[in-house]
Structure formats: structure tokens, C-alpha cells
Design an enzyme around this catalytic site. Structure first.
Site, short mmCIF file in Angstrom:
data_model
loop_
_atom_site.label_atom_id
_atom_site.label_comp_id
_atom_site.label_asym_id
_atom_site.label_seq_id
_atom_site.Cartn_x
_atom_site.Cartn_y
_atom_site.Cartn_z
N ASN A 9 3.58 0.27 1.13
CA ASN A 9 3.85 -1.01 0.67
C ASN A 9 4.29 -0.95 -0.70
OD1 ASN A 9 3.77 -3.64 -0.51
ND2 ASN A 9 1.56 -3.64 -0.91
N TRP A 10 5.64 -0.91 -0.74
CA TRP A 10 6.51 -0.78 -2.06
C TRP A 10 6.35 -2.02 -3.23
CZ3 TRP A 10 11.72 1.13 -0.09
CH2 TRP A 10 11.86 2.29 0.36
N LYS A 11 5.67 -2.99 -2.80
CA LYS A 11 5.55 -4.00 -3.63
C LYS A 11 6.86 -4.40 -4.25
CE LYS A 11 0.74 -2.71 -4.10
NZ LYS A 11 -0.36 -2.36 -4.98
N HIS A 95 -2.31 -9.90 1.28
CA HIS A 95 -2.52 -8.75 0.41
C HIS A 95 -3.16 -9.56 -1.09
CE1 HIS A 95 -1.67 -5.66 -2.78
NE2 HIS A 95 -1.62 -4.77 -1.71
N GLU A 97 -2.81 -8.96 -4.04
CA GLU A 97 -1.91 -9.52 -5.01
C GLU A 97 -1.29 -10.85 -4.51
OE1 GLU A 97 0.52 -5.99 -5.15
OE2 GLU A 97 -1.37 -4.95 -6.02
N GLU A 167 -8.61 -3.04 1.41
CA GLU A 167 -8.27 -2.61 0.04
C GLU A 167 -9.22 -3.20 -1.01
OE1 GLU A 167 -3.78 -1.50 0.26
OE2 GLU A 167 -3.96 -3.66 -0.35
N GLY A 173 -4.10 0.43 -7.76
CA GLY A 173 -3.25 0.83 -8.87
C GLY A 173 -4.09 1.03 -10.04
N SER A 213 -5.34 3.36 -4.29
CA SER A 213 -5.03 4.52 -4.86
C SER A 213 -5.31 5.87 -3.93
CB SER A 213 -6.06 5.10 -5.98
OG SER A 213 -5.78 3.89 -6.84
N GLY A 234 0.44 2.20 -1.87
CA GLY A 234 1.17 1.62 -2.93
C GLY A 234 2.01 2.64 -3.74
N GLY A 235 1.46 2.48 -5.07
CA GLY A 235 2.33 3.48 -5.96
C GLY A 235 2.72 4.92 -5.32
P1 13P Z 1 -2.02 1.51 -4.81
O1 13P Z 1 -1.79 2.82 -3.85
O2 13P Z 1 -0.94 1.53 -5.91
O3 13P Z 1 -3.08 1.75 -5.64
O4 13P Z 1 -1.82 0.10 -4.13
C1 13P Z 1 -2.59 0.08 -3.00
C2 13P Z 1 -1.92 -1.26 -2.35
O5 13P Z 1 -2.35 -2.27 -2.73
C3 13P Z 1 -1.40 -1.22 -1.02
O6 13P Z 1 -1.03 -2.33 -0.52
#
Ligand code: 13P
Length: 249
Positions: A9-11, A95, A97, A167, A173, A213, A234-235
Site C-alpha cells: 500500500n503506497w498510500k 484502511h 487512515e 492492521e 508507521g 510496520s 506500507g512504508g
Molecule cells: P506501515 O507498513 O508503514 O506501518 O503501514 C502499514 C499500512 O498501513 C499498510 O496498509
């Protein structure tokens, strides 16, 4: 045996040029990897570049959201038909977020999920507790509520493609990963709940991903858990080498 799904997930990161660069570097690193499914979910703007770059490869492309209406006056939204028309196959729904910053509720998650499934997209439906809920011992209740509401009025037949991602919001993050055991416990709660709603046979084949993470260093310990059917990253998914290392855990 459930085939694992390794999803990125590149956000809100990367431009179309950066997307093409990523795939140029990433695809050769994972070209032989057929053990698990691989999906990259870039921002909407990057979807055409991602689809073009990944064409003919073992990497599928997903969107980060979908609206529940077919079309209409919904500024800033994207329909399932629009996603399908350009070759998107997966979509992240609910998600944390979106829930935290954009007013997503359990009910809108349910609407999006229904639409994605009807359209033939593979939804990755996100659930997870915030830190205060975990500290108050409410994790199981929160997961149960999120599942019951998200899956409301969806039949097991319709839900065939459903994927769930656990999640925990406190692990996103933050560098704080849930231990494999904590994640597996939460997955078992989700699977049990899915069993009550869709039936045990369905629950036994439901894929539940872990997100929060996930890094090359912790991927193999997480993926070793029988309850964990993949990752939503994510990251650490923004760098081709790092995502490839996770995919190859
Ligand atoms: P991180 O891997 O950056 O913690 O993000 C997880 C996430 O929200 C994937 O959707």
C-alpha cells in the site's frame, strides 16, 4: 492451504515516473516468485503507469479505495467500473487512515465492500484497533464489531474473493510491529467471526493479512504463523529492494 497474498500500500507516495522506475527495478527481483500472490496498490494517479509497467508480470495492481455508486455527482471519488476499465483487480477498503482522517465508517466500509465484490474486484478489507482500545482490553470487541458491520448482508457466495487485513493502528508507521503471536491471536478472532457470518468452510479458506510496520527483518517470523496469510506493507513497500525482500521472506 491458503495461498499467501503479499500486498503493498503506497498510500500518497510516488508520481507516475517514480512508479515506472519502481517497476523497472522491482519486477526483475520477483520474476520467479509464484509461491504467493503479489499486489501493488499505488495512488489513483499512478494506476495507469503501474498497470502498463506490470503487464504480463506476476504482479497485480490494486487501488486504495472505491466508491459504492456506479456513477454520479461524487467529486473526488472513483467507481468500480472505472477501476476495472483500466485493469485494476484489487482494492483496499476501510484502511484505518480513511477511517481516522476521512470519515470512513463501518457502514461505508460495508457499502464499498459490497460494491467491490459485486464488480468482481478482490477487496482487501482493513480492520484493527487503536492503542487505547488495545490497552482497555477491547481489541476482540472492536474486531468483532468491525467484521460484523463490514460483512453485513453479504452472502458467502458473494464474498468468495474477500481478503481481510488486520492492521493494528498502533503498529502502522510507528516501527512497532505486533508480535507474530499478537497478530495470530487477532487473526483467529477475525476468522472465528467470519465463520459465524459466512460459515466455517468459508472461514477456513479466508485469507487474513497482517499490516503494521512489516519489514524485511520481521516478515519471515510473521509469515511463519499459520494464521497469517500474507502482509499489507506500507512504508517498506516504497523501495523495490525492500518490497522484494519481504515478498521473498
Ligand atoms: P506501515 O507498513 O508503514 O506501518 O503501514 C502499514 C499500512 O498501513 C499498510 O496498509
Amino acid at each position: 492451504m491458503r495461498k499467501k497474498l503479499m500486498a503493498a500500500n503506497w498510500k500518497m507516495y510516488k508520481t507516475p515516473d517514480q512508479t515506472r522506475d519502481f517497476f523497472r527495478n522491482f519486477l526483475p527481483l520477483v520474476s520467479g516468485q509464484t509461491r504467493d500472490e503479489i499486489v501493488v496498490c499505488p495512488p489513483f494517479l499512478d494506476l495507469p503507469a503501474a498497470i502498463e509497467s506490470a503487464k504480463g508480470s506476476n504482479v497485480a495492481i490494486g487501488a486504495q479505495n472505491v466508491h459504492w455508486k456506479e456513477e454520479g455527482a461524487f467529486t473526488g471519488e472513483t467507481s468500480a467500473a472505472q477501476l476495472l476499465a483500466i485493469g485494476v483487480t484489487h482494492v483496499v477498503v476501510g484502511h484505518s487512515e480513511r477511517r481516522q482522517y476521512f470519515g470512513e465508517t463501518d457502514d461505508t466500509v460495508n457499502l464499498r465492500l459490497k460494491t467491490a465484490l459485486e464488480a468482481g474486484l478482490t477487496p482487501i478489507c482493513c480492520v484493527g484497533e487503536v492503542l487505547e482500545e488495545r490497552e482497555a482490553g477491547m481489541t476482540d470487541d472492536v474486531l468483532r464489531r468491525q467484521c460484523v458491520r463490514a460483512f453485513h448482508a453479504i452472502s458467502a457466495k458473494k464474498a468468495a474473493k474477500l481478503v481481510v487485513a488486520y492492521e493494528p493502528v498502533w503498529a502502522i508507521g510507528t516501527g512497532k510491529t505486533a508480535t507474530p503471536e499478537i497478530a495470530a491471536e487477532a487473526h483467529a478472532v477475525i476468522r472465528y467471526e467470519a465463520g459465524k457470518i459466512f460459515g466455517e468452510e468459508f472461514a477456513a479458506q479466508l485469507r487474513i493479512l497482517y499490516g503494521g510496520s512489516v519489514k524485511p527483518e520481521n516478515a519471515s517470523a510473521l509469515m511463519a504463523q499459520e494464521e497469517i496469510d500474507g502482509a499489507l506493507v506500507g512504508g517498506a513497500s516504497l523501495d523495490p529492494k525492500s518490497l522484494a525482500a519481504i515478498v521473498k521472506y
